[in-house]
Scaffold this motif. Structure first.
Motif, PDB file in Angstrom:
ATOM      1  N   ASP A  55       0.850  -1.240   0.037  1.00 20.73           N
ATOM      2  CA  ASP A  55      -0.064  -0.178  -0.058  1.00 20.73           C
ATOM      3  C   ASP A  55       0.756   1.171   0.115  1.00 20.73           C
ATOM      4  O   ASP A  55       0.431   2.249  -0.520  1.00 20.73           O
ATOM      5  CB  ASP A  55      -0.899   0.151   1.337  1.00 20.73           C
ATOM      6  CG  ASP A  55      -2.231  -1.063   0.942  1.00 20.73           C
ATOM      7  OD1 ASP A  55      -2.276  -1.565  -0.034  1.00 20.73           O
ATOM      8  OD2 ASP A  55      -2.780  -1.323   2.125  1.00 20.73           O
ATOM      9  N   ARG A  56       2.103   1.265   0.737  1.00 22.28           N
ATOM     10  CA  ARG A  56       2.797   2.302   0.695  1.00 22.28           C
ATOM     11  C   ARG A  56       3.638   2.515  -0.490  1.00 22.28           C
ATOM     12  O   ARG A  56       3.645   3.800  -1.083  1.00 22.28           O
ATOM     13  CB  ARG A  56       3.876   2.276   1.772  1.00 22.28           C
ATOM     14  CG  ARG A  56       4.588   3.570   2.270  1.00 22.28           C
ATOM     15  CD  ARG A  56       5.546   3.122   3.320  1.00 22.28           C
ATOM     16  NE  ARG A  56       4.831   2.628   4.653  1.00 22.28           N
ATOM     17  CZ  ARG A  56       5.641   2.066   5.754  1.00 22.28           C
ATOM     18  NH1 ARG A  56       7.074   2.115   5.374  1.00 22.28           N
ATOM     19  NH2 ARG A  56       5.139   1.321   6.597  1.00 22.28           N
ATOM     20  N   VAL A  57       3.814   1.520  -1.198  1.00 24.26           N
ATOM     21  CA  VAL A  57       4.544   1.702  -2.727  1.00 24.26           C
ATOM     22  C   VAL A  57       3.651   2.487  -3.453  1.00 24.26           C
ATOM     23  O   VAL A  57       3.846   3.317  -4.475  1.00 24.26           O
ATOM     24  CB  VAL A  57       4.850   0.207  -3.050  1.00 24.26           C
ATOM     25  CG1 VAL A  57       5.335   0.559  -4.705  1.00 24.26           C
ATOM     26  CG2 VAL A  57       6.346  -0.378  -2.368  1.00 24.26           C
ATOM     27  N   ARG A  58       2.342   1.914  -3.364  1.00 28.88           N
ATOM     28  CA  ARG A  58       1.169   2.581  -4.438  1.00 28.88           C
ATOM     29  C   ARG A  58       1.003   3.720  -3.879  1.00 28.88           C
ATOM     30  O   ARG A  58       0.768   4.795  -4.779  1.00 28.88           O
ATOM     31  CB  ARG A  58      -0.199   1.685  -3.960  1.00 28.88           C
ATOM     32  CG  ARG A  58      -1.272   1.948  -4.811  1.00 28.88           C
ATOM     33  CD  ARG A  58      -2.499   1.089  -4.509  1.00 28.88           C
ATOM     34  NE  ARG A  58      -2.283  -0.134  -4.937  1.00 28.88           N
ATOM     35  CZ  ARG A  58      -2.458  -0.698  -6.382  1.00 28.88           C
ATOM     36  NH1 ARG A  58      -2.961   0.300  -7.304  1.00 28.88           N
ATOM     37  NH2 ARG A  58      -2.061  -1.843  -6.710  1.00 28.88           N
ATOM     38  N   ALA A  59       0.802   4.421  -2.666  1.00 29.26           N
ATOM     39  CA  ALA A  59       0.564   5.693  -2.412  1.00 29.26           C
ATOM     40  C   ALA A  59       1.710   6.589  -2.798  1.00 29.26           C
ATOM     41  O   ALA A  59       1.497   7.500  -3.534  1.00 29.26           O
ATOM     42  CB  ALA A  59       0.550   5.950  -0.753  1.00 29.26           C
ATOM     43  N   GLY A  67      -1.814   8.234 -12.276  1.00 28.94           N
ATOM     44  CA  GLY A  67      -2.277   7.759 -13.380  1.00 28.94           C
ATOM     45  C   GLY A  67      -1.572   6.527 -14.016  1.00 28.94           C
ATOM     46  O   GLY A  67      -1.913   6.156 -15.324  1.00 28.94           O
ATOM     47  N   LEU A  68      -0.698   6.063 -13.287  1.00 30.07           N
ATOM     48  CA  LEU A  68       0.024   4.881 -13.894  1.00 30.07           C
ATOM     49  C   LEU A  68      -0.781   3.648 -14.005  1.00 30.07           C
ATOM     50  O   LEU A  68      -1.656   3.439 -13.131  1.00 30.07           O
ATOM     51  CB  LEU A  68       1.092   4.279 -12.725  1.00 30.07           C
ATOM     52  CG  LEU A  68       2.577   5.042 -12.957  1.00 30.07           C
ATOM     53  CD1 LEU A  68       3.449   4.264 -11.758  1.00 30.07           C
ATOM     54  CD2 LEU A  68       3.360   4.945 -14.330  1.00 30.07           C
ATOM     55  N   PRO A  69      -0.623   3.117 -15.074  1.00 33.30           N
ATOM     56  CA  PRO A  69      -1.532   1.683 -15.216  1.00 33.30           C
ATOM     57  C   PRO A  69      -1.439   0.813 -13.997  1.00 33.30           C
ATOM     58  O   PRO A  69      -0.477   0.796 -13.504  1.00 33.30           O
ATOM     59  CB  PRO A  69      -1.194   1.113 -16.555  1.00 33.30           C
ATOM     60  CG  PRO A  69      -0.548   2.078 -17.276  1.00 33.30           C
ATOM     61  CD  PRO A  69       0.388   3.174 -16.231  1.00 33.30           C
ATOM     62  N   GLU A  70      -2.557   0.087 -13.792  1.00 36.73           N
ATOM     63  CA  GLU A  70      -2.643  -0.918 -12.741  1.00 36.73           C
ATOM     64  C   GLU A  70      -1.425  -2.016 -12.627  1.00 36.73           C
ATOM     65  O   GLU A  70      -0.833  -2.535 -12.015  1.00 36.73           O
ATOM     66  CB  GLU A  70      -3.886  -1.403 -12.554  1.00 36.73           C
ATOM     67  CG  GLU A  70      -4.124  -2.655 -11.293  1.00 36.73           C
ATOM     68  CD  GLU A  70      -3.802  -1.869  -9.901  1.00 36.73           C
ATOM     69  OE1 GLU A  70      -3.371  -2.622  -9.031  1.00 36.73           O
ATOM     70  OE2 GLU A  70      -4.142  -0.510  -9.896  1.00 36.73           O
ATOM     71  N   ALA A  71      -1.495  -2.378 -13.988  1.00 32.18           N
ATOM     72  CA  ALA A  71      -0.443  -3.317 -14.303  1.00 32.18           C
ATOM     73  C   ALA A  71       1.041  -3.094 -14.073  1.00 32.18           C
ATOM     74  O   ALA A  71       1.765  -3.886 -13.503  1.00 32.18           O
ATOM     75  CB  ALA A  71      -0.705  -3.909 -15.737  1.00 32.18           C
ATOM     76  N   ARG A  72       1.395  -1.771 -14.552  1.00 33.92           N
ATOM     77  CA  ARG A  72       2.667  -1.154 -13.997  1.00 33.92           C
ATOM     78  C   ARG A  72       2.840  -1.038 -12.671  1.00 33.92           C
ATOM     79  O   ARG A  72       4.031  -1.314 -12.080  1.00 33.92           O
ATOM     80  CB  ARG A  72       2.925   0.168 -14.966  1.00 33.92           C
ATOM     81  CG  ARG A  72       4.187   0.895 -14.684  1.00 33.92           C
ATOM     82  CD  ARG A  72       5.323  -0.239 -15.225  1.00 33.92           C
ATOM     83  NE  ARG A  72       6.454   0.533 -15.231  1.00 33.92           N
ATOM     84  CZ  ARG A  72       7.716   0.024 -14.894  1.00 33.92           C
ATOM     85  NH1 ARG A  72       7.741  -1.225 -14.747  1.00 33.92           N
ATOM     86  NH2 ARG A  72       8.826   0.494 -15.111  1.00 33.92           N
ATOM     87  N   ILE A  73       2.002  -0.681 -11.959  1.00 33.14           N
ATOM     88  CA  ILE A  73       2.084  -0.356 -10.409  1.00 33.14           C
ATOM     89  C   ILE A  73       2.202  -1.692  -9.746  1.00 33.14           C
ATOM     90  O   ILE A  73       3.139  -1.879  -8.829  1.00 33.14           O
ATOM     91  CB  ILE A  73       0.724   0.167  -9.847  1.00 33.14           C
ATOM     92  CG1 ILE A  73       0.367   1.741 -10.351  1.00 33.14           C
ATOM     93  CG2 ILE A  73       0.657   0.025  -8.302  1.00 33.14           C
ATOM     94  CD1 ILE A  73      -0.971   2.223  -9.871  1.00 33.14           C
ATOM     95  N   ARG A  74       1.479  -2.841 -10.233  1.00 35.30           N
ATOM     96  CA  ARG A  74       1.720  -4.189  -9.675  1.00 35.30           C
ATOM     97  C   ARG A  74       3.115  -4.582  -9.793  1.00 35.30           C
ATOM     98  O   ARG A  74       3.923  -5.263  -9.091  1.00 35.30           O
ATOM     99  CB  ARG A  74       0.814  -5.227 -10.076  1.00 35.30           C
ATOM    100  CG  ARG A  74      -0.695  -5.042  -9.436  1.00 35.30           C
ATOM    101  CD  ARG A  74      -1.534  -6.269  -9.788  1.00 35.30           C
ATOM    102  NE  ARG A  74      -1.782  -6.551 -11.228  1.00 35.30           N
ATOM    103  CZ  ARG A  74      -2.625  -6.152 -12.046  1.00 35.30           C
ATOM    104  NH1 ARG A  74      -3.768  -5.389 -11.260  1.00 35.30           N
ATOM    105  NH2 ARG A  74      -2.616  -6.474 -13.226  1.00 35.30           N
ATOM    106  N   GLU A  75       3.659  -4.312 -11.289  1.00 30.43           N
ATOM    107  CA  GLU A  75       5.058  -4.631 -11.580  1.00 30.43           C
ATOM    108  C   GLU A  75       6.199  -4.097 -10.800  1.00 30.43           C
ATOM    109  O   GLU A  75       7.026  -4.718 -10.180  1.00 30.43           O
ATOM    110  CB  GLU A  75       5.328  -4.421 -13.129  1.00 30.43           C
ATOM    111  CG  GLU A  75       6.537  -4.830 -13.471  1.00 30.43           C
ATOM    112  CD  GLU A  75       6.719  -4.355 -15.142  1.00 30.43           C
ATOM    113  OE1 GLU A  75       7.707  -4.954 -15.763  1.00 30.43           O
ATOM    114  OE2 GLU A  75       6.282  -3.449 -15.539  1.00 30.43           O
ATOM    115  N   ILE A  76       5.919  -2.701 -10.678  1.00 28.57           N
ATOM    116  CA  ILE A  76       7.028  -2.278  -9.807  1.00 28.57           C
ATOM    117  C   ILE A  76       6.888  -2.619  -8.275  1.00 28.57           C
ATOM    118  O   ILE A  76       7.833  -2.711  -7.620  1.00 28.57           O
ATOM    119  CB  ILE A  76       6.685  -0.482  -9.800  1.00 28.57           C
ATOM    120  CG1 ILE A  76       6.915   0.028 -11.107  1.00 28.57           C
ATOM    121  CG2 ILE A  76       7.366   0.348  -9.033  1.00 28.57           C
ATOM    122  CD1 ILE A  76       6.422   1.326 -11.437  1.00 28.57           C
TER     123      ILE A  76
END
Length: 309
Positions: A55-59, A67-76
């Motif tokens: 959650d902290r990475v996502r925030a 606006g990063l795509p969800e797939a890119r957020i999960r990858e990072i």
């Protein structure tokens, strides 16, 4: 009613340390590459989600790159947590890290200046962030005969801190703990012509706001202050992991010219930003680097203090 802050050093910290020691002991029974994969997986799939690091990475990503795509957020996020696990367990096998450091490449446009400084006895401050593995890069230089100290921030759990700091000392002395006494020891070491690693990408409320990935982040200028006081070279460096997440390159960039301390740290920030933009999964996004709510609150307090009679 405000929640009472828990004191560290009690049975809860002892229990957590027992669990961590058991994990370390078990992991060290495995061959090194399997060990790194196993602990990386454990942090990525179990520990990270349990303590809300994902959650902290996502925030943080949403704060600087909305606006990063969800797939890119999960990858990072997966890459970040995997790197956290690998960096953690690497520190508990110092001989292996030193042997690996001797095998992998040391390069970059700043390496010649570092080698010349060593011959001349000129002090060097290696500046970096929590990117890839700064400790692997330090080991690469120690394996080549360099004596590179450091300044570390003690962990809040004193039982864990005991063996965590021991590993830092085992890589190479001298190592100083953050605080007045440690800082004075570091300055003395640098004045004598020593070399040391300093990481600057941690939130510090006393720091100067410097834009980092497009958002202001309080940044200490003490690295630049020490360099100006001692005549030390300021050399940005990075331990960049290979795609296999085991090998790495220790890369030394051009020294930052001496000048205004804030401008020096702005340049250090730009160097780190370039690395993160190139491969964001190698930076430790679990840190609360910006704390925008706290920054806004502190700004309001300062504004109120200026207008009060």
């Amino acid at each position: 009613m405000a929640q009472k802050k828990r004191k560290h050093g009690g049975w809860q910290d002892r229990l957590v340390d027992y669990v961590i020691r058991a994990l370390i002991w078990s992991a060290l029974r495995l061959p090194v590459k399997r060990r790194l994969r196993a602990v990386g997986w454990l942090v990525r799939r179990v520990i990270g989600p349990a303590v809300k690091w994902d959650d902290r990475v996502r925030a943080n990503l949403d704060h600087v790159w909305p606006g990063l795509p969800e797939a890119r957020i999960r990858e990072i996020t997966n890459q970040v947590l995997d790197n956290v696990g690998r960096a953690f367990i690497e520190n508990y096998d110092v001989p292996e890290m030193l042997a690996r450091g001797a095998r992998y490449q040391v390069s970059g446009p700043g390496l010649a200046a570092v080698e010349q400084a060593r011959r001349d006895g000129t002090p060097v401050l290696f500046v970096s962030g929590h990117y890839g593995s700064a400790e692997c890069a330090r080991c690469a230089m120690v394996a080549r005969g360099y004596q590179i100290g450091g300044l570390i921030r003690p962990m809040s759990n004193p039982f864990f801190n005991e063996h965590y700091t021991k590993n830092m000392h085992d890589i190479c002395e001298p190592v100083f703990e953050q605080g007045r006494r440690g800082t004075m020891g570091l300055i003395k070491h640098i004045k004598s012509g020593g070399m040391a690693v300093l990481l600057f990408d941690i939130y510090d409320s006393s720091g100067v706001p410097i834009d980092f990935l497009g958002q202001p982040a309080p940044t200490v200028t003490s690295i630049a202050d020490i360099a100006l006081k001692t005549g030390a070279l300021v050399v940005p460096f990075f331990g960049v992991r290979h795609p296999d997440r085991y090998g790495f390159d220790a890369i030394f960039e051009e020294p930052i010219p001496h000048g205004d301390p804030v401008e020096m740290m702005q340049e250090a920030t730009r160097r780190l930003e370039a690395r993160i933009n190139a491969d964001p999964g190698q930076w430790m996004w679990i840190h609360r680097r910006w704390k925008p709510e706290r920054q806004a609150r502190n700004q309001r307090k300062r504004a109120a203090a200026k207008i009060s009679p």
